[in-house]
Scaffold this motif. Sequence first.
Motif, mmCIF file in Angstrom:
data_model
loop_
_atom_site.group_PDB
_atom_site.id
_atom_site.type_symbol
_atom_site.label_atom_id
_atom_site.label_comp_id
_atom_site.label_asym_id
_atom_site.label_seq_id
_atom_site.Cartn_x
_atom_site.Cartn_y
_atom_site.Cartn_z
ATOM 1 N N ASN A 73 45.659 21.121 -37.795
ATOM 2 C CA ASN A 73 46.532 20.450 -38.749
ATOM 3 C C ASN A 73 47.561 21.477 -39.189
ATOM 4 O O ASN A 73 47.277 22.318 -40.050
ATOM 5 C CB ASN A 73 45.720 19.926 -39.936
ATOM 6 N N ILE A 74 48.740 21.417 -38.580
ATOM 7 C CA ILE A 74 49.750 22.426 -38.833
ATOM 8 C C ILE A 74 50.263 22.361 -40.265
ATOM 9 O O ILE A 74 50.656 23.380 -40.837
ATOM 10 C CB ILE A 74 50.909 22.306 -37.817
ATOM 11 N N VAL A 75 50.258 21.177 -40.862
ATOM 12 C CA VAL A 75 50.729 21.038 -42.241
ATOM 13 C C VAL A 75 49.818 21.799 -43.190
ATOM 14 O O VAL A 75 50.270 22.468 -44.119
ATOM 15 C CB VAL A 75 50.811 19.553 -42.635
ATOM 16 N N LYS A 76 48.529 21.712 -42.929
ATOM 17 C CA LYS A 76 47.549 22.396 -43.776
ATOM 18 C C LYS A 76 47.203 23.789 -43.267
ATOM 19 O O LYS A 76 46.391 24.487 -43.884
ATOM 20 C CB LYS A 76 46.275 21.558 -43.868
ATOM 21 N N ASN A 77 47.781 24.188 -42.122
ATOM 22 C CA ASN A 77 47.473 25.491 -41.520
ATOM 23 C C ASN A 77 45.979 25.642 -41.248
ATOM 24 O O ASN A 77 45.383 26.687 -41.521
ATOM 25 C CB ASN A 77 47.952 26.638 -42.420
ATOM 26 N N MET A 78 45.398 24.580 -40.716
ATOM 27 C CA MET A 78 43.965 24.569 -40.441
ATOM 28 C C MET A 78 43.692 24.305 -38.973
ATOM 29 O O MET A 78 44.423 23.562 -38.306
ATOM 30 C CB MET A 78 43.272 23.482 -41.255
ATOM 31 N N VAL A 79 42.645 24.912 -38.466
ATOM 32 C CA VAL A 79 42.158 24.643 -37.125
ATOM 33 C C VAL A 79 40.649 24.392 -37.219
ATOM 34 O O VAL A 79 39.961 25.055 -37.998
ATOM 35 C CB VAL A 79 42.433 25.814 -36.171
ATOM 36 N N TYR A 80 40.175 23.454 -36.431
ATOM 37 C CA TYR A 80 38.767 23.077 -36.487
ATOM 38 C C TYR A 80 38.130 23.195 -35.109
ATOM 39 O O TYR A 80 38.798 23.028 -34.086
ATOM 40 C CB TYR A 80 38.616 21.641 -36.985
ATOM 41 N N LEU A 81 36.850 23.459 -35.098
ATOM 42 C CA LEU A 81 36.090 23.463 -33.852
ATOM 43 C C LEU A 81 34.867 22.579 -34.068
ATOM 44 O O LEU A 81 33.932 22.977 -34.777
ATOM 45 C CB LEU A 81 35.677 24.875 -33.450
ATOM 46 N N GLN A 82 34.900 21.392 -33.488
ATOM 47 C CA GLN A 82 33.755 20.495 -33.541
ATOM 48 C C GLN A 82 32.832 20.829 -32.389
ATOM 49 O O GLN A 82 33.231 20.755 -31.224
ATOM 50 C CB GLN A 82 34.201 19.037 -33.450
ATOM 51 N N MET A 83 31.594 21.180 -32.715
ATOM 52 C CA MET A 83 30.632 21.613 -31.704
ATOM 53 C C MET A 83 29.481 20.618 -31.663
ATOM 54 O O MET A 83 28.765 20.461 -32.651
ATOM 55 C CB MET A 83 30.117 23.016 -32.033
ATOM 56 N N ASN A 84 29.330 19.961 -30.537
ATOM 57 C CA ASN A 84 28.261 18.980 -30.337
ATOM 58 C C ASN A 84 27.325 19.451 -29.232
ATOM 59 O O ASN A 84 27.657 20.347 -28.452
ATOM 60 C CB ASN A 84 28.856 17.622 -29.970
ATOM 61 N N SER A 85 26.170 18.834 -29.180
ATOM 62 C CA SER A 85 25.168 19.150 -28.148
ATOM 63 C C SER A 85 24.936 20.650 -28.059
ATOM 64 O O SER A 85 24.948 21.234 -26.961
ATOM 65 C CB SER A 85 25.619 18.598 -26.790
ATOM 66 N N LEU A 86 24.720 21.259 -29.183
ATOM 67 C CA LEU A 86 24.578 22.711 -29.232
ATOM 68 C C LEU A 86 23.322 23.182 -28.520
ATOM 69 O O LEU A 86 22.284 22.512 -28.535
ATOM 70 C CB LEU A 86 24.586 23.184 -30.683
ATOM 71 N N LYS A 87 23.444 24.356 -27.917
ATOM 72 C CA LYS A 87 22.362 24.967 -27.160
ATOM 73 C C LYS A 87 22.042 26.340 -27.745
ATOM 74 O O LYS A 87 22.915 26.961 -28.382
ATOM 75 C CB LYS A 87 22.786 25.137 -25.708
ATOM 76 N N PRO A 88 20.844 26.849 -27.516
ATOM 77 C CA PRO A 88 20.525 28.201 -28.023
ATOM 78 C C PRO A 88 21.523 29.258 -27.541
ATOM 79 O O PRO A 88 21.821 30.204 -28.298
ATOM 80 C CB PRO A 88 19.128 28.451 -27.462
#
Length: 126
Positions: A73-88
């Motif tokens: 979100n460039i307006v909010k200067n935010m970056v996200y990383l959605q992590m699914n199916s996580l492994k050890p």
Amino acid sequence: QVQVVESGGGLVQTGGSLRLACAASGRTSSSFRLGWFRQAPGKERDFVAAISWSNGMTHYADSVKGRFTISGNIVKNMVYLQMNSLKPEDTAVYYCAADKSPLWGLERRPDEYDYWGQGTQVTVSS
């Protein structure tokens, strides 16, 4: 100067999900590229994903493709990383980084990034 701060790490079971957030502040620009890297104990810092604020183009490491999603979100200067199916094997300290002068094809190189956060721990239990 630019400051980068990560949040959202934690402990999760195998198959679970986490969402990391990265806040960039200071002299940011729409030309920046923001990336996520991770480093497990005794290992090198590895590329995870990156996004270019100018055109929204994304890149992923093969090991996370189809499981992780980077967004910004460039307006909010935010970056996200959605992590699914996580492994050890996803267990690591995750770092957000900003590249002020991104070059094509170099998004996976840690030395291309100018500003780094302190990292957030992600632990996936088996």
